[in-house]
Design an enzyme around this catalytic site. Structure first.
Site, mmCIF file in Angstrom:
data_model
loop_
_atom_site.group_PDB
_atom_site.id
_atom_site.type_symbol
_atom_site.label_atom_id
_atom_site.label_comp_id
_atom_site.label_asym_id
_atom_site.label_seq_id
_atom_site.Cartn_x
_atom_site.Cartn_y
_atom_site.Cartn_z
ATOM 1 N N CYS A 13 0.798 -1.229 0.000
ATOM 2 C CA CYS A 13 0.000 0.000 0.000
ATOM 3 C C CYS A 13 0.829 1.278 0.000
ATOM 4 O O CYS A 13 0.293 2.350 -0.245
ATOM 5 C CB CYS A 13 -0.939 0.009 1.199
ATOM 6 S SG CYS A 13 -2.041 -1.417 1.251
ATOM 7 N N CYS A 26 -0.433 2.260 6.644
ATOM 8 C CA CYS A 26 -0.010 0.934 7.070
ATOM 9 C C CYS A 26 0.252 0.095 5.821
ATOM 10 O O CYS A 26 -0.176 0.445 4.721
ATOM 11 C CB CYS A 26 -1.069 0.278 7.949
ATOM 12 S SG CYS A 26 -2.694 0.100 7.179
ATOM 13 N N HIS A 64 -9.174 3.293 -2.100
ATOM 14 C CA HIS A 64 -7.772 2.944 -1.833
ATOM 15 C C HIS A 64 -7.241 2.064 -2.963
ATOM 16 O O HIS A 64 -7.220 0.843 -2.861
ATOM 17 C CB HIS A 64 -7.698 2.220 -0.489
ATOM 18 C CG HIS A 64 -6.350 1.688 -0.132
ATOM 19 N ND1 HIS A 64 -5.161 2.202 -0.635
ATOM 20 C CD2 HIS A 64 -5.993 0.669 0.704
ATOM 21 C CE1 HIS A 64 -4.150 1.521 -0.119
ATOM 22 N NE2 HIS A 64 -4.620 0.584 0.687
#
Length: 391
Positions: free
Chosen positions: A90, A377, A347
């Site tokens: 991510c 995270c 996202h």
């Protein structure tokens, strides 16, 4: 040491995965659109580019074969411009910026384009085929724990209630809806022309074109009462739901980084200066608290304190982890995701870091905030954070 500055950038609107406006658009095409627009916004820059660095969390299938190289070709970059696809899940879109900036600071590069691209419609989060290492899975199964289950672990371990998670999700949608209504994302977005094939009234395939220009995940009417009716998504007695988790999404983003002296010589006004980047490791089963490790490290590298930061773009992978990061570090929530976060806006994994950087840049300019942080995270038990200074 040289200064690395961002002089331009652009992102696509974020589409909902599977059934959204970008579901049929290839991620390399999305990336190319952003690279071309980034060059255009840098005054039609046609000079040297030392590297094209693109983040992608699942670099396989449509996102495989070093997608960054294909993005460069599709964007019309000469073959002399090398390219690399990077993957730190991510944080990939922020990692790409850090790689480019650090090369410039060392004097190895003077210009680079960094970004991220991800189609969760075409390549699912864990890829098309997942083959765990059986020895590792037996010894340390937490390394293969699903992200949703890690969010449940965070909620249970740190006492983040369902009510708090839902309230945080409502805030995300409210802030995002307000930002959309005020047109705050328009300057960072490049519209995407989409062509889809549909069956016409004569039962024959026909092409349909439309322009996609606005993030489509925001639900302005979201309330805590509505969210309270949703069932837990990962555990029968859990508190993490589809409503207080980030949306799966499609999108791309890019920025141009330059040596400050070169930008000044070309008459390109820098937007922000890259100050620092850091990553940190945490237990995989509570991967969501990763920013708790990364933010202090990045601030130390930048020579700053938490109170020096005026704005935070904290990726909302899940409300449970975002809440715990804010609580544990003592961050002023009024500085966090002032225009909404991933729960409302989506996202798109490898794109997210660059997307958040662009959103941070524009809000720093609007508020004249000197310092801002992008953080998230990372699956597998990590966190990343980047610090930027307004020019």
């Amino acid at each position: 040491m040289k200064e690395a500055v961002i002089v331009s950038g652009a992102r696509t609107p974020v589409g909902k995965a599977k059934k959204g406006s970008l579901a049929t658009v290839r991620p390399d095409d999305l990336g190319a659109i952003c690279v071309k627009e980034t060059l255009k916004r840098a005054g039609g820059y046609e000079g040297n580019i030392d590297d094209l660095i693109i983040g992608c969390a699942t670099p396989e299938a449509e996102q495989g074969l070093n997608m960054a190289r294909n993005i460069g070709a599709l964007a019309g970059l000469p073959y002399t411009v090398p390219a690399i696809t990077v993957n730190r899940y991510c944080s990939s879109g922020l990692q790409s910026i850090a790689y480019a900036a650090e090369k410039i600071m060392l004097g190895a590069y003077d210009t680079a384009i960094a970004g991220g691209a991800e189609s969760m419609s075409q390549v699912p989060m864990m890829g098309h085929v997942t083959r765990p290492n059986l020895a590792l899975a037996e010894k340390a199964p937490e390394y293969y724990m699903s992200m949703g289950h890690t969010a449940e672990q965070v909620a249970k371990k740190y006492g983040v209630s369902r009510e708090d998670q839902d309230a945080f999700a409502v805030r995300s949608h409210q802030n995002a809806a307000k930002a959309l209504a005020e047109g705050k994302f328009k300057d960072e977005i490049v519209p995407v022309e989409v062509t889809v094939t549909e069956i016409g009234e004569d039962h024959k395939p026909m092409e349909k074109q439309f322009v996609f220009s606005q993030d489509e995940g925001v639900r302005p009417q979201t309330t805590a009462d509505i969210l309270s009716t949703l069932r837990p998504a990962f555990s029968v007695d859990g508190t993490v739901t589809a409503g207080n988790s980030s949306q799966t999404s499609d999108g791309a983003a890019a920025v141009m980084l330059m040596d400050r002296e070169k930008a000044d010589a070309l008459g390109l006004a820098p937007l922000v200066k890259f100050r620092s980047f850091a990553v940190g490791g945490v237990p995989p089963e509570v991967m969501g608290i990763g920013p708790v490790e990364a933010i202090p490290r990045a601030l130390k590298l930048a020579g700053l304190q938490l109170q020096d930061i005026g704005l935070f773009e904290l990726n909302e992978a899940f409300a449970s982890q975002a809440i715990q990061v804010i609580r544990e570090l003592g961050i002023d929530e009024e500085k966090v995701n002032v225009n909404g976060g991933a729960i409302a806006l989506g996202h798109p994994l490898g794109c997210t870091g660059t997307k958040l950087t662009l959103s941070l840049i524009h809000e720093m300019k609007r508020r004249n905030e000197q310092f801002g942080v992008v953080t998230m995270c990372i699956g597998g038990g990590m966190g990343a954070a980047g610090v930027f200074e307004l020019c």
